[in-house]
Write a protein that holds these residues in place. Structure first.
Motif, PDB file in Angstrom:
ATOM      1  N   ASP A  21       0.824  -1.211   0.000  1.00 48.42           N
ATOM      2  CA  ASP A  21       0.000   0.000   0.000  1.00 48.42           C
ATOM      3  C   ASP A  21       0.860   1.263   0.000  1.00 48.42           C
ATOM      4  N   ALA A  22       1.964   1.236   0.717  1.00 42.14           N
ATOM      5  CA  ALA A  22       2.862   2.396   0.749  1.00 42.14           C
ATOM      6  C   ALA A  22       3.488   2.628  -0.629  1.00 42.14           C
ATOM      7  N   VAL A  23       3.955   1.555  -1.264  1.00 41.77           N
ATOM      8  CA  VAL A  23       4.546   1.671  -2.601  1.00 41.77           C
ATOM      9  C   VAL A  23       3.541   2.261  -3.572  1.00 41.77           C
ATOM     10  N   ARG A  24       2.335   1.740  -3.559  1.00 41.51           N
ATOM     11  CA  ARG A  24       1.307   2.211  -4.501  1.00 41.51           C
ATOM     12  C   ARG A  24       0.902   3.660  -4.223  1.00 41.51           C
ATOM     13  N   ALA A  25       0.827   4.035  -2.959  1.00 36.42           N
ATOM     14  CA  ALA A  25       0.489   5.425  -2.622  1.00 36.42           C
ATOM     15  C   ALA A  25       1.584   6.374  -3.105  1.00 36.42           C
ATOM     16  N   LEU A  26       2.829   5.981  -2.942  1.00 34.03           N
ATOM     17  CA  LEU A  26       3.942   6.829  -3.386  1.00 34.03           C
ATOM     18  C   LEU A  26       4.017   6.908  -4.908  1.00 34.03           C
ATOM     19  N   LEU A  27       3.748   5.818  -5.591  1.00 34.38           N
ATOM     20  CA  LEU A  27       3.698   5.856  -7.056  1.00 34.38           C
ATOM     21  C   LEU A  27       2.566   6.756  -7.541  1.00 34.38           C
ATOM     22  N   THR A  28       1.425   6.687  -6.882  1.00 35.21           N
ATOM     23  CA  THR A  28       0.296   7.551  -7.240  1.00 35.21           C
ATOM     24  C   THR A  28       0.656   9.012  -7.048  1.00 35.21           C
ATOM     25  N   GLU A  29       1.308   9.319  -5.946  1.00 37.15           N
ATOM     26  CA  GLU A  29       1.715  10.707  -5.696  1.00 37.15           C
ATOM     27  C   GLU A  29       2.751  11.170  -6.719  1.00 37.15           C
ATOM     28  N   LEU A  30       3.682  10.295  -7.096  1.00 36.94           N
ATOM     29  CA  LEU A  30       4.656  10.661  -8.117  1.00 36.94           C
ATOM     30  C   LEU A  30       3.959  10.947  -9.447  1.00 36.94           C
ATOM     31  N   ARG A  32       1.049  12.055  -9.880  1.00 36.98           N
ATOM     32  CA  ARG A  32       0.329  13.321  -9.732  1.00 36.98           C
ATOM     33  C   ARG A  32       1.287  14.505  -9.861  1.00 36.98           C
ATOM     34  N   ARG A  33       2.445  14.389  -9.235  1.00 35.34           N
ATOM     35  CA  ARG A  33       3.415  15.498  -9.246  1.00 35.34           C
ATOM     36  C   ARG A  33       4.203  15.603 -10.545  1.00 35.34           C
ATOM     37  N   ALA A  34       4.375  14.486 -11.226  1.00 33.50           N
ATOM     38  CA  ALA A  34       5.179  14.462 -12.453  1.00 33.50           C
ATOM     39  C   ALA A  34       4.387  13.789 -13.570  1.00 33.50           C
ATOM     40  N   PRO A  35       3.273  14.405 -13.988  1.00 35.06           N
ATOM     41  CA  PRO A  35       2.455  13.764 -15.023  1.00 35.06           C
ATOM     42  C   PRO A  35       3.234  13.652 -16.336  1.00 35.06           C
ATOM     43  N   GLY A  36       2.952  12.628 -17.067  1.00 33.51           N
ATOM     44  CA  GLY A  36       3.603  12.403 -18.347  1.00 33.51           C
ATOM     45  C   GLY A  36       3.808  10.922 -18.573  1.00 33.51           C
ATOM     46  N   ARG A  37       4.540  10.611 -19.654  1.00 34.77           N
ATOM     47  CA  ARG A  37       4.730   9.199 -20.005  1.00 34.77           C
ATOM     48  C   ARG A  37       6.122   8.911 -20.538  1.00 34.77           C
ATOM     49  N   SER A  38       7.111   9.713 -20.151  1.00 34.93           N
ATOM     50  CA  SER A  38       8.442   9.499 -20.712  1.00 34.93           C
ATOM     51  C   SER A  38       9.352   8.629 -19.844  1.00 34.93           C
ATOM     52  N   TYR A 104      11.342  15.708  -7.525  1.00 32.54           N
ATOM     53  CA  TYR A 104       9.953  15.488  -7.090  1.00 32.54           C
ATOM     54  C   TYR A 104       9.866  14.969  -5.658  1.00 32.54           C
ATOM     55  N   LEU A 105      11.000  14.741  -5.022  1.00 33.36           N
ATOM     56  CA  LEU A 105      11.030  14.139  -3.687  1.00 33.36           C
ATOM     57  C   LEU A 105      11.155  15.199  -2.607  1.00 33.36           C
ATOM     58  N   PRO A 106      10.689  14.944  -1.410  1.00 32.45           N
ATOM     59  CA  PRO A 106      10.015  13.730  -0.968  1.00 32.45           C
ATOM     60  C   PRO A 106       8.562  13.706  -1.437  1.00 32.45           C
ATOM     61  N   LEU A 107       8.046  12.505  -1.559  1.00 36.76           N
ATOM     62  CA  LEU A 107       6.658  12.309  -1.979  1.00 36.76           C
ATOM     63  C   LEU A 107       5.703  12.210  -0.800  1.00 36.76           C
ATOM     64  N   TYR A 108       6.260  12.099   0.391  1.00 32.92           N
ATOM     65  CA  TYR A 108       5.417  11.959   1.572  1.00 32.92           C
ATOM     66  C   TYR A 108       5.931  12.882   2.662  1.00 32.92           C
ATOM     67  N   PRO A 110       2.213  14.069   1.238  1.00 33.35           N
ATOM     68  CA  PRO A 110       1.827  14.783   0.026  1.00 33.35           C
ATOM     69  C   PRO A 110       1.630  16.266   0.285  1.00 33.35           C
ATOM     70  N   ASP A 111       2.315  17.076  -0.486  1.00 32.36           N
ATOM     71  CA  ASP A 111       2.192  18.543  -0.412  1.00 32.36           C
ATOM     72  C   ASP A 111       2.348  19.100   0.995  1.00 32.36           C
ATOM     73  N   GLY A 112       3.187  18.433   1.808  1.00 37.21           N
ATOM     74  CA  GLY A 112       3.464  18.934   3.144  1.00 37.21           C
ATOM     75  C   GLY A 112       2.402  18.598   4.181  1.00 37.21           C
ATOM     76  N   ALA A 113       1.350  17.885   3.796  1.00 37.13           N
ATOM     77  CA  ALA A 113       0.299  17.500   4.741  1.00 37.13           C
ATOM     78  C   ALA A 113       0.800  16.380   5.637  1.00 37.13           C
ATOM     79  N   GLU A 114       0.327  16.325   6.832  1.00 37.29           N
ATOM     80  CA  GLU A 114       0.723  15.256   7.748  1.00 37.29           C
ATOM     81  C   GLU A 114      -0.154  14.049   7.590  1.00 37.29           C
TER      82      GLU A 114
END
Length: 114
Positions: A21-30, A32-38, A104-108, A110-114
């Motif tokens: 769950d942690a891996v997937r949450a961090l990938l989702t946040e990445l 979001r922060r770095a949209p694209g497909r390269s 793009y780091l840190p990813l957690y 998200p956006d400085g929220a606790e």
């Protein structure tokens, strides 16, 4: 996420579902922060995403690939281990000109929220 970080901070590997769950949450946040497909980011066996603006990859082996194990991903994504150190140690493999994701780091959290 907190459970995974607490376990890692104590020097133990989180339970598999917690780590997944942690891996997937961090990938989702990445993504979001770095949209694209390269760039393709692979964290087997839990997930893979494409991110970062640039030329889109459509066939064969992607030119920009980041791959690491789940524990290293959580440590790097939360800056408990630096991108450069993980790459130098061989725990994180990055090939291609767009694969330095450290901006793009840190990813957690998200956006400085606790």
């Amino acid at each position: 996420m907190k459970q995974a970080l607490d376990a890692l901070d104590r020097g133990v590997e989180p339970d598999r579902p917690v780590l997944r769950d942690a891996v997937r949450a961090l990938l989702t946040e990445l993504s979001r922060r770095a949209p694209g497909r390269s760039v393709e980011v692979r964290i087997p066996p839990f997930g893979a995403i494409q991110c970062v603006v640039g030329p889109r990859h459509t066939r064969g082996t992607p030119p920009n690939v980041v791959e690491t194990d789940p524990v290293t991903w959580v440590l790097v994504a939360t800056e408990r281990v630096s991108w450069a150190d993980a790459q130098r140690d061989g725990r994180l493999r990055a090939s291609g000109i767009r694969t330095d994701l450290s901006e793009y780091l840190p990813l957690y959290p998200p956006d400085g929220a606790e």
